[in-house]
Design an enzyme around this catalytic site. Sequence first.
Site, mmCIF file in Angstrom:
data_model
loop_
_atom_site.group_PDB
_atom_site.id
_atom_site.type_symbol
_atom_site.label_atom_id
_atom_site.label_comp_id
_atom_site.label_asym_id
_atom_site.label_seq_id
_atom_site.Cartn_x
_atom_site.Cartn_y
_atom_site.Cartn_z
ATOM 1 C CG ASP A 29 -26.150 -9.207 18.026
ATOM 2 O OD1 ASP A 29 -25.472 -9.747 18.987
ATOM 3 O OD2 ASP A 29 -27.198 -8.639 18.218
ATOM 4 N N GLY A 89 -32.295 -14.425 24.748
ATOM 5 C CA GLY A 89 -31.276 -13.737 25.885
ATOM 6 C C GLY A 89 -31.804 -12.384 26.109
ATOM 7 C CD GLN A 149 -28.889 -9.572 25.721
ATOM 8 O OE1 GLN A 149 -28.627 -10.373 26.667
ATOM 9 N NE2 GLN A 149 -29.236 -9.832 24.634
ATOM 10 N NE ARG A 183 -27.090 -16.363 25.117
ATOM 11 C CZ ARG A 183 -27.613 -15.640 24.190
ATOM 12 N NH1 ARG A 183 -28.798 -15.529 23.843
ATOM 13 N NH2 ARG A 183 -27.084 -14.322 24.319
ATOM 14 C CE LYS A 196 -32.979 -10.962 17.700
ATOM 15 N NZ LYS A 196 -32.194 -11.318 18.881
HETATM 16 C C1 S3P Z 1 -28.747 -6.826 22.798
HETATM 17 C C2 S3P Z 1 -27.755 -6.800 23.249
HETATM 18 C C3 S3P Z 1 -26.444 -7.621 23.039
HETATM 19 C C4 S3P Z 1 -26.743 -8.330 21.615
HETATM 20 C C5 S3P Z 1 -28.326 -8.893 21.473
HETATM 21 C C6 S3P Z 1 -29.090 -7.853 21.940
HETATM 22 C C7 S3P Z 1 -30.108 -5.921 23.184
HETATM 23 O O1 S3P Z 1 -26.163 -8.373 24.045
HETATM 24 O O2 S3P Z 1 -25.670 -9.193 21.394
HETATM 25 O O3 S3P Z 1 -28.396 -9.770 20.252
HETATM 26 O O4 S3P Z 1 -31.030 -5.852 22.624
HETATM 27 O O5 S3P Z 1 -29.786 -5.233 24.417
HETATM 28 P P1 S3P Z 1 -25.262 -8.193 25.198
HETATM 29 O O6 S3P Z 1 -25.894 -7.037 25.828
HETATM 30 O O7 S3P Z 1 -24.980 -9.532 25.975
HETATM 31 O O8 S3P Z 1 -23.836 -7.793 24.469
#
Ligand code: S3P
Length: 435
Positions: free
Chosen positions: A316, A95, A170, A123, A22
């Site tokens: 995750d 998110g 993220q 969120r 993903k």
């Molecule tokens: C993700 C980063 C993670 C993860 C999310 C996907 C990404 O979140 O939990 O499912 O693709 O950058 P955080 O950056 O908030 O830890």
Amino acid sequence: MIRYEIAPGGALAGRVRVPGDKSISHRAVMLGALADGETVVDGLLEGEDVRATVAAFRALGVAIEGPRDGRLWITGAGVDGLKAPARILDMGNSGTAMRLLAGILAAQNFDSGLTGDESLQRRPMRRIAEPLAQMGARIATAPGGTPPLVIQGGVRLRGVDYVLPVPSAQIKSAILFAGLYAAGQTVVHEPAPSRDHTERMLRGFGYEVVTHEGRIALTGGGRLRACALEVPADLSSAAFFLVGAAIVPGSELVLSTVGVNPTRTGVLDILALMGANIRLENRREIGGEPVADLRVRGGGLKGIEVPESLVPLAIDEFPALFIAAACATGRTVVRGAAELRVKETDRITVTARALARLGVRIEERSDGIIIEGGRFRAGTVDSGGDHRIAMAFAMSALRADGPVVVEDCKNVDTSFPGFADLARAAGLRIQVRAS
Ligand code: S3P
């Protein structure tokens, strides 16, 4: 309402390939859209989260064909080629899509807005709005720091030197994407490693990113070169099958072509500490990412104190790991995992409640949980609309003494379309009911 009804017992066996990663799929769509030339992506996750990203870029004027059988064709608009969308962009449950896209939209010469479903609307978004504001961006959130985001265009961003308050890919990625457009250098410092797909993929698109001991830097003003990309199977989706097989003696399952980027493999390390038998076979690289076939054999797991350093590398996978802990001998302690409270649901509270419904002894902590491993009884649990909690509890039936019913499973389609069919083919006695 979709619910899973899973008869107890059984074992997992055979060879399965879970859908595409993903995190990598979102980034492939985003960078393909901003590149010069045609990008072809294979193995794309066709889940709702990634579809929301594809729809957003179409609304931003990018020509995208597919996905068809995991293949997506993107005619890149170039870094400066996005067009004003006609309406607010709806990122659904995702998110990642919202936060990463905010970094890109903050640098455009048009106004835009981002919203999402009920879960996404709760969120935290200040974590990206603040660093982006330091770069000059104008982003308004709702009063609680939550979506919708209203982004004012036409501002010239400047580079920033930003220390992440939490290890979050993220936040890092939103800043780096904004940094593509910023004057001068953008630098992000990580307190601990987080997934580095953005850095790897930017390089794959010909953009220089310099990383050294938790410092990531790029200089704005460059271009991205289209490329062909293959997306590995998602380790986060594989995690449910790894745990399902590991908790049942006699299971033997191979998960093929799974991404084993070292910033993601905390789940493998934690399961190994618990005594799981997982072998990485046929290691190779695709699309700039390491992959392997994972062979897992079921056997006795033991409870452990999860090393805090592994938490961000498995963030995750905790819903699945909580099921492993509940099946293990002895106590498992998780600390330093407060980030779990701001995922698609509060994953500490929602899983604690569900485990308690199945008779598992748990103690909830502000930053983690203590789980006493042992027996499961039959029961009905509520996933809270969280895809990963739904899939984790589906696997719990392998060890329950009666049927397990998991309610509110529709969002499994956000990350793992076809989960129930694949799990059934591997040996889980799962039925999907709609009401
Ligand atoms: C993700 C980063 C993670 C993860 C999310 C996907 C990404 O979140 O939990 O499912 O693709 O950058 P955080 O950056 O908030 O830890």
